[in-house]
Design an enzyme around this catalytic site. Structure first.
Site, PDB file in Angstrom:
ATOM      1  N   CYS A 101      -0.975   3.646  -6.609  1.00  0.00           N
ATOM      2  CA  CYS A 101      -1.815   3.072  -5.550  1.00  0.00           C
ATOM      3  C   CYS A 101      -2.117   1.661  -6.032  1.00  0.00           C
ATOM      4  CB  CYS A 101      -3.100   3.880  -5.405  1.00  0.00           C
ATOM      5  SG  CYS A 101      -4.394   3.049  -4.439  1.00  0.00           S
ATOM      6  N   CYS A 134       0.869  -1.173   0.000  1.00  0.00           N
ATOM      7  CA  CYS A 134       0.000   0.000   0.000  1.00  0.00           C
ATOM      8  C   CYS A 134       0.907   1.224   0.000  1.00  0.00           C
ATOM      9  CB  CYS A 134      -0.856  -0.023   1.267  1.00  0.00           C
ATOM     10  SG  CYS A 134      -1.875   1.434   1.504  1.00  0.00           S
TER      11      CYS A 134
END
Ligand code: DGL
Length: 277
Positions: free
Chosen positions: A180, A70
Site C-alpha cells: 500500500c 494506489c
C-alpha cells in the site's frame, strides 16, 4: 508529457517521489482523494466511482497518461478504467514478484489494505508467481490513518506494529512487501523495530520503483541516469522550483502555505525512508 498520478490520499506521493528521482522530464499532476480516504474501508463500487471521477478530472487537466498510485484502486478499478479511457493507464500491485525472487528468500509477509488482500488480483498474482505457500497476508489499515495525520513514529504507531507482527515467526521471513503506497512512510520506524527485534536481515520492498519503470515503458519516457542525489527540501518553494508539479486534494488545488508545507514534509519523510532501502 503531462502525467496524472492519483491515490486515495497522500500515499501516492511515494510514487511521485520516485518519479522525481528517475523521470524528471515529465510534468506531474498529483491528486490525493482526501475527501474519501481510506479506500481500504470502502466498497468496490465506491472505489471504482472515485477512481473514475478522478481519471476524468485528470484528463480534463490535460493528463496524457494516468498512474493509479494506489494498490487498492488498482486492484478494483484498473481493468474497467482501461476499457473506458483510451489513454495509457499504469496500475500498481504489491511487489510480491521481486520479494519471492530474491536469492535465498524465505517467507514473504505482504502488508496491504483489506480490499487489496481480498481482491482476486492479488490471488492471481500469488498463483502466477507460485507464492501461495510462501506468503502471509497482513492488513495494516491503521497505517493509512496514521500517515494521513503525519504520525510516523509515535508510541501508538510502535505499539500497533508490535501487536500486528506478534503472531508471525519473523525468523522465517526474508522480506516484507509494503503493498500500500501509504506504508512507505513507515520504513524508518519499521527498520528500527525489526532491528531491535533482532531481524536486521528482513528487507522491505515496495512497488514504486517497478511502477516508475512501467511508466517509462508505457509512456516512452527515458529513465534518468541514477545519481540525482537526495531529495530533501528545506522549503515548499524549493520543492516547487526543483520539481514543478500541481497538487490537488480531491479537486482543490493545493496553493496555500499550510498545504504546500504539509506536502514538503511528506516528501522529506519519504526521502528519510530511502536510507532503508
Ligand atoms: N494508498 C492506498 C494503497 O496503495 C490505499 C490506502 C487507503 O486509502 O486505504 O492501497
Amino acid at each position: 508529457m503531462k502525467i496524472g498520478i492519483f491515490d486515495s490520499g497522500i500515499g501516492g506521493l511515494s510514487v511521485l517521489h520516485e518519479a522525481f528521482r528517475h523521470l524528471s522530464d515529465a510534468e506531474y499532476i498529483f491528486y490525493a482523494d482526501e475527501d474519501h480516504v481510506p479506500y481500504g474501508e470502502k466498497t468496490e463500487a465506491q472505489i471504482y466511482s472515485y477512481a473514475d471521477e478522478i481519471t476524468r478530472f485528470l484528463v480534463q487537466q490535460g493528463a496524457e497518461g494516468i498512474v493509479i498510485a494506489c494498490n487498492t484502486a488498482s486492484a478494483v478499478a484498473a481493468k474497467r478504467l482501461r476499457e473506458k479511457y483510451s489513454l495509457p493507464i499504469v496500475a500498481m500491485e504489491p511487489a510480491v514478484k521481486p520479494a519471492l525472487e530474491e536469492e535465498g528468500s524465505k517467507r514473504v509477509l505482504v502488508m496491504a489494505t483489506k480490499v487489496t488482500l481480498r481482491e482476486q488480483k492479488l490471488r492471481d498474482l500469488l498463483k502466477k508467481e507460485h507464492g501461495e505457500e510462501r506468503t502471509d497476508l497482513l492488513a495494516m489499515s491503521r497505517f493509512v490513518t496514521f500517515a494521513e495525520r503525519e504520525e510516523f513514529d509515535s508510541r501508538a504507531v510502535k505499539d500497533y506494529i508490535a501487536s500486528q507482527l506478534a503472531p508471525f515467526d519473523l525468523g522465517q521471513v526474508s522480506s516484507i512487501v509494503l503493498g500500500c503506497t501509504h506504508f512507505n512512510y513507515f520504513r524508518p520506524v519499521l527498520r528500527e523495530m525489526l532491528d531491535k527485534m533482532g531481524h536486521p536481515e528482513i528487507e522491505m520492498i515496495d512497488g514504486a520503483p517497478g511502477t516508475v519503470r512501467r511508466i517509462a515503458d508505457l509512456l516512452h519516457l527515458p529513465l534518468d541516469a541514477p545519481g540525482c542525489g537526495a531529495i530533501f527540501f528545506s522549503s515548499y518553494q524549493e520543492m516547487l522550483e526543483r520539481f514543478p508539479a500541481k497538487y490537488y486534494f480531491s479537486g482543490r488545488e493545493a496553493v496555500g502555505e499550510k498545504d504546500l508545507a504539509h506536502l514538503m514534509h511528506l516528501h522529506n519523510q519519504l526521502e528519510k525512508g530511502e536510507a532503508y532501502k
